[in-house]
Scaffold this motif. Structure first.
Motif, PDB file in Angstrom:
ATOM      1  N   ARG A 264      53.120  29.145 -31.427  1.00 38.54           N
ATOM      2  CA  ARG A 264      53.836  27.891 -31.146  1.00 38.54           C
ATOM      3  C   ARG A 264      52.904  26.695 -31.190  1.00 38.54           C
ATOM      4  N   PHE A 265      51.671  26.879 -30.766  1.00 39.66           N
ATOM      5  CA  PHE A 265      50.691  25.789 -30.712  1.00 39.66           C
ATOM      6  C   PHE A 265      49.641  25.990 -31.800  1.00 39.66           C
ATOM      7  N   THR A 266      49.126  24.875 -32.303  1.00 37.44           N
ATOM      8  CA  THR A 266      48.058  24.923 -33.301  1.00 37.44           C
ATOM      9  C   THR A 266      46.977  23.912 -32.933  1.00 37.44           C
ATOM     10  N   ILE A 267      45.761  24.404 -32.836  1.00 39.30           N
ATOM     11  CA  ILE A 267      44.628  23.516 -32.584  1.00 39.30           C
ATOM     12  C   ILE A 267      43.925  23.238 -33.902  1.00 39.30           C
TER      13      ILE A 267
ATOM     14  N   MET B  89      35.536  23.025 -29.133  1.00 39.50           N
ATOM     15  CA  MET B  89      36.486  22.208 -28.397  1.00 39.50           C
ATOM     16  C   MET B  89      37.659  23.076 -27.954  1.00 39.50           C
ATOM     17  N   ALA B  90      38.242  22.708 -26.852  1.00 36.13           N
ATOM     18  CA  ALA B  90      39.351  23.502 -26.332  1.00 36.13           C
ATOM     19  C   ALA B  90      40.328  22.620 -25.569  1.00 36.13           C
ATOM     20  N   TRP B  91      41.503  23.162 -25.409  1.00 36.11           N
ATOM     21  CA  TRP B  91      42.522  22.571 -24.545  1.00 36.11           C
ATOM     22  C   TRP B  91      42.803  23.557 -23.408  1.00 36.11           C
ATOM     23  N   PHE B  92      42.830  23.025 -22.202  1.00 40.02           N
ATOM     24  CA  PHE B  92      43.246  23.760 -21.024  1.00 40.02           C
ATOM     25  C   PHE B  92      44.459  23.033 -20.435  1.00 40.02           C
ATOM     26  N   ARG B  93      45.145  23.711 -19.553  1.00 39.19           N
ATOM     27  CA  ARG B  93      46.249  23.053 -18.858  1.00 39.19           C
ATOM     28  C   ARG B  93      46.293  23.539 -17.411  1.00 39.19           C
ATOM     29  N   GLN B  94      46.879  22.696 -16.582  1.00 33.20           N
ATOM     30  CA  GLN B  94      47.007  23.034 -15.177  1.00 33.20           C
ATOM     31  C   GLN B  94      48.360  22.562 -14.666  1.00 33.20           C
ATOM     32  N   ALA B  95      49.151  23.509 -14.240  1.00 33.12           N
ATOM     33  CA  ALA B  95      50.453  23.198 -13.650  1.00 33.12           C
ATOM     34  C   ALA B  95      50.288  23.081 -12.141  1.00 33.12           C
ATOM     35  N   PRO B  96      51.195  22.399 -11.473  1.00 33.26           N
ATOM     36  CA  PRO B  96      51.095  22.235 -10.017  1.00 33.26           C
ATOM     37  C   PRO B  96      51.002  23.585  -9.307  1.00 33.26           C
ATOM     38  N   GLY B  97      50.017  23.709  -8.433  1.00 35.43           N
ATOM     39  CA  GLY B  97      49.856  24.920  -7.664  1.00 35.43           C
ATOM     40  C   GLY B  97      49.231  26.070  -8.407  1.00 35.43           C
ATOM     41  N   LYS B  98      48.827  25.836  -9.633  1.00 35.94           N
ATOM     42  CA  LYS B  98      48.226  26.910 -10.442  1.00 35.94           C
ATOM     43  C   LYS B  98      46.806  26.546 -10.861  1.00 35.94           C
ATOM     44  N   GLU B  99      46.063  27.561 -11.243  1.00 37.11           N
ATOM     45  CA  GLU B  99      44.712  27.321 -11.717  1.00 37.11           C
ATOM     46  C   GLU B  99      44.729  26.783 -13.144  1.00 37.11           C
ATOM     47  N   ARG B 100      43.649  26.131 -13.499  1.00 32.58           N
ATOM     48  CA  ARG B 100      43.515  25.647 -14.864  1.00 32.58           C
ATOM     49  C   ARG B 100      43.393  26.851 -15.798  1.00 32.58           C
ATOM     50  N   GLU B 101      44.139  26.819 -16.888  1.00 34.19           N
ATOM     51  CA  GLU B 101      44.133  27.952 -17.805  1.00 34.19           C
ATOM     52  C   GLU B 101      43.844  27.518 -19.228  1.00 34.19           C
ATOM     53  N   PHE B 102      43.210  28.407 -19.951  1.00 35.49           N
ATOM     54  CA  PHE B 102      42.888  28.183 -21.349  1.00 35.49           C
ATOM     55  C   PHE B 102      44.163  28.189 -22.185  1.00 35.49           C
ATOM     56  N   VAL B 103      44.238  27.251 -23.112  1.00 34.02           N
ATOM     57  CA  VAL B 103      45.380  27.176 -24.020  1.00 34.02           C
ATOM     58  C   VAL B 103      44.954  27.514 -25.452  1.00 34.02           C
ATOM     59  N   ALA B 104      43.953  26.817 -25.947  1.00 35.90           N
ATOM     60  CA  ALA B 104      43.502  27.032 -27.323  1.00 35.90           C
ATOM     61  C   ALA B 104      42.097  26.486 -27.483  1.00 35.90           C
ATOM     62  N   GLY B 105      41.351  27.072 -28.413  1.00 38.62           N
ATOM     63  CA  GLY B 105      39.999  26.621 -28.671  1.00 38.62           C
ATOM     64  C   GLY B 105      39.662  26.705 -30.145  1.00 38.62           C
ATOM     65  N   ILE B 106      38.659  25.933 -30.557  1.00 38.56           N
ATOM     66  CA  ILE B 106      38.255  25.891 -31.961  1.00 38.56           C
ATOM     67  C   ILE B 106      36.754  25.692 -32.027  1.00 38.56           C
ATOM     68  N   ASN B 107      36.107  26.383 -32.962  1.00 39.92           N
ATOM     69  CA  ASN B 107      34.659  26.230 -33.048  1.00 39.92           C
ATOM     70  C   ASN B 107      34.307  24.959 -33.822  1.00 39.92           C
ATOM     71  N   GLY B 108      33.033  24.700 -33.938  1.00 39.00           N
ATOM     72  CA  GLY B 108      32.584  23.436 -34.491  1.00 39.00           C
ATOM     73  C   GLY B 108      33.039  23.167 -35.913  1.00 39.00           C
ATOM     74  N   SER B 109      33.039  24.212 -36.724  1.00 40.52           N
ATOM     75  CA  SER B 109      33.423  24.045 -38.126  1.00 40.52           C
ATOM     76  C   SER B 109      34.933  24.010 -38.306  1.00 40.52           C
ATOM     77  N   GLY B 110      35.641  24.488 -37.314  1.00 37.24           N
ATOM     78  CA  GLY B 110      37.099  24.565 -37.415  1.00 37.24           C
ATOM     79  C   GLY B 110      37.600  25.852 -38.034  1.00 37.24           C
ATOM     80  N   ARG B 111      36.696  26.747 -38.371  1.00 36.79           N
ATOM     81  CA  ARG B 111      37.112  27.985 -39.049  1.00 36.79           C
ATOM     82  C   ARG B 111      37.604  29.049 -38.079  1.00 36.79           C
ATOM     83  N   ARG B 112      37.215  28.942 -36.826  1.00 32.38           N
ATOM     84  CA  ARG B 112      37.616  29.956 -35.853  1.00 32.38           C
ATOM     85  C   ARG B 112      38.425  29.318 -34.747  1.00 32.38           C
ATOM     86  N   THR B 113      39.540  29.913 -34.444  1.00 36.20           N
ATOM     87  CA  THR B 113      40.389  29.444 -33.366  1.00 36.20           C
ATOM     88  C   THR B 113      40.774  30.613 -32.466  1.00 36.20           C
TER      89      THR B 113
END
Length: 123
Positions: A66-69, A33-57
């Motif tokens: 600053r952010f925690t997934i 699972m992951a979070w992406f974000r897109q600001a006006p006029g910009k491309e969608r960018e990766f923010v954070a991701g986590i694998n299925g077990s939650g052990r890898r981010t």
């Protein structure tokens, strides 16, 4: 699989917001699972991701520290805790799920997308 994100809103710089993304369907624990974000006029960018077990981010450099997934596979939910927010964090945030199971940093690595939720950070 359907994904629905919650928790966006308005925050002040230095404040915190917690996003949630609830997934329907089976085998949630096998999805990266992951979070992406897109600001006006910009491309969608990766923010954070986590694998299925939650052990890898993985985090974008701009948000690391600053952010925690995290995820709760018993609730089919992934979270993004955003602290020390900055105005440049203002964007529409999207959650994404990938059947491959590993944390990709590009949008093409994900198969399912939720509708975005707006996060606005005022200075």
């Amino acid at each position: 699989v359907q994904l629905q994100a919650f928790g966006g809103g308005l925050a002040q710089a230095g404040g915190s917001v917690r996003l949630s993304c609830a997934a329907s369907g089976r085998a949630f624990s096998s999805y990266a699972m992951a979070w992406f974000r897109q600001a006006p006029g910009k491309e969608r960018e990766f923010v954070a991701g986590i694998n299925g077990s939650g052990r890898r981010t993985n985090y974008a450099d701009s948000v690391r520290g600053r952010f925690t997934i995290s995820r709760d596979n018993s609730k089919n939910t992934v979270y993004l805790q955003m602290n020390n927010l900055k105005p440049e964090d203002t964007a529409v945030y999207y959650c994404a799920g990938g059947i491959r199971g590993y944390v990709a940093t590009g949008p093409s690595g994900y198969d399912y997308w939720g509708k975005g939720t707006q996060v606005t950070v005022s200075s």
